[in-house]
Design a protein around this motif. Structure first.
Motif, short mmCIF file in Angstrom:
data_model
loop_
_atom_site.label_atom_id
_atom_site.label_comp_id
_atom_site.label_asym_id
_atom_site.label_seq_id
_atom_site.Cartn_x
_atom_site.Cartn_y
_atom_site.Cartn_z
N ALA A 37 0.83 -1.21 0.00
CA ALA A 37 0.00 0.00 0.00
C ALA A 37 0.86 1.25 0.00
O ALA A 37 0.52 2.26 -0.63
N ASP A 38 2.00 1.22 0.70
CA ASP A 38 2.88 2.38 0.75
C ASP A 38 3.51 2.69 -0.60
O ASP A 38 3.92 3.83 -0.85
N LEU A 39 3.60 1.70 -1.48
CA LEU A 39 4.17 1.91 -2.81
C LEU A 39 3.23 2.65 -3.75
O LEU A 39 3.66 3.25 -4.73
N LEU A 40 1.93 2.58 -3.46
CA LEU A 40 0.93 3.03 -4.41
C LEU A 40 0.72 4.54 -4.36
O LEU A 40 0.76 5.15 -3.29
N PRO A 41 0.45 5.16 -5.51
CA PRO A 41 0.07 6.58 -5.52
C PRO A 41 -1.31 6.76 -4.90
O PRO A 41 -2.08 5.79 -4.74
N ASP A 42 -1.63 7.99 -4.55
CA ASP A 42 -2.89 8.27 -3.84
C ASP A 42 -4.12 7.85 -4.65
O ASP A 42 -5.15 7.50 -4.07
N ASP A 43 -4.04 7.92 -5.97
CA ASP A 43 -5.22 7.63 -6.78
C ASP A 43 -5.27 6.17 -7.23
O ASP A 43 -6.07 5.80 -8.11
N ALA A 44 -4.46 5.31 -6.65
CA ALA A 44 -4.51 3.89 -7.01
C ALA A 44 -5.83 3.27 -6.56
O ALA A 44 -6.44 3.71 -5.59
N MET A 45 -6.25 2.24 -7.27
CA MET A 45 -7.47 1.52 -6.94
C MET A 45 -7.09 0.11 -6.52
O MET A 45 -6.62 -0.68 -7.34
N SER A 46 -7.22 -0.21 -5.25
CA SER A 46 -6.88 -1.53 -4.76
C SER A 46 -7.97 -2.53 -5.10
O SER A 46 -9.14 -2.29 -4.80
N LEU A 47 -7.58 -3.64 -5.70
CA LEU A 47 -8.51 -4.72 -5.99
C LEU A 47 -8.43 -5.82 -4.94
O LEU A 47 -9.39 -6.56 -4.72
N SER A 48 -7.25 -5.95 -4.34
CA SER A 48 -7.05 -6.88 -3.24
C SER A 48 -5.83 -6.39 -2.46
O SER A 48 -5.28 -5.33 -2.77
N ALA A 49 -5.41 -7.16 -1.48
CA ALA A 49 -4.33 -6.71 -0.61
C ALA A 49 -3.04 -6.45 -1.36
O ALA A 49 -2.24 -5.59 -0.96
N ARG A 50 -2.79 -7.15 -2.46
CA ARG A 50 -1.52 -7.02 -3.18
C ARG A 50 -1.72 -6.81 -4.68
O ARG A 50 -0.79 -7.05 -5.47
#
Length: 264
Positions: free
Chosen positions: A126-139
């Protein structure tokens, strides 16, 4: 429009979701006071929120909270007070202005799917992702095709044309879509009615519509407009809301401040 008709229209939109008074005040000041020197007198602010069914005591509590949290600042004007967005408050409202007011969001941005190894802690991913990322699952997440680097991750182009139902529900949750549909219906009904003659009434309609749109659009991930079909519920709501904001145009601030107790 008679007051009873106005209240019916306001209630129609108000039923689209809860109104938190402090958030409504942010909507009002963010829409009407865009320059550092812009302000609303307390009586003007009270005149507007009264039309939305909010009493003076609730407004006072909200203003106290917003001052405490650094959203607004106050200047005395004799026995009255004038309310400004603080530098922090104006910066916060400006940061989402495009998201709230853009009539047609950009849809041709490439999307990548990023997948981390099972051994990577979900929090680290999660820390790697930009603010506008859309998480589909934990990884697993979807990101706009930027220059972001994802070491030791699988990164691949993503086509939204093949979304399974579970992914659609993640990108555009059913409860959000339901509220968008309700807002679209309410605003469409209002657009088919006569425009109120009173500036205060027109402004109240503008603000209640804008507030519920802002409440929903800021819950939505910005990638949803890229990933979802062009006619999804959020897009339909946007079209109706933008028509309403054009119809109930932002008032001249000086004219609005000059009004006495809501009379034109």
């Amino acid at each position: 429009m008679q007051d009873t008709d106005l209240q019916k229209d306001i209630q129609l939109v108000a039923e689209c979701g809860p109104i938190r008074v402090w958030s409504l005040v942010v909507t009002i000041l963010g829409d009407l006071c865009q320059r550092p020197e812009d302000f609303l007198p307390g009586r003007t602010l009270n005149m507007l929120v009264e039309r939305l069914g909010i009493n003076n005591q609730a407004l006072r509590v909200a203003l106290h909270r917003l001052r405490r949290d650094g959203w607004i600042r106050t200047e005395r004007d004799g026995r009255a007070s004038n309310y400004f967005l603080s530098d922090q408050g104006r910066a916060m409202t400006q940061s989402v202005r495009n998201q709230v007011y853009t009539p047609t969001p950009t849809r041709n941005i490439p999307i990548r799917m990023v997948m981390a190894a099972p051994s990577v802690p979900a929090a680290d991913f999660a820390d790697l992702l930009p603010d506008d990322a859309m998480s589909l699952s934990a990884r697993v997440a979807l990101v706009a095709d930027t220059d972001s680097q994802f070491d030791d991750c699988l990164v691949t182009a993503f086509s939204p044309q093949t979304l399974p139902n579970w992914a659609i529900d993640t990108i555009a949750p059913p409860d959000l879509c339901s509220e968008y549909t309700q807002l679209h219906s309410a605003v469409t009904q209002m657009l088919n009615r006569p425009i109120p003659a009173s500036l205060a009434d027109r402004t109240a309609l503008r603000l209640v519509i804008l507030h519920h749109w802002r409440r929903l659009i800021l819950r939505q991930n910005v990638l949803a407009d890229i990933l979802m079909p062009a006619d999804w519920a959020g897009s339909n709501a946007r079209e109706a809301v933008m028509s309403a904001l054009e119809r109930y145009a932002r008032p001249d601030l000086q004219t609005l401040r000059a009004m006495q107790d809501g009379n034109d």
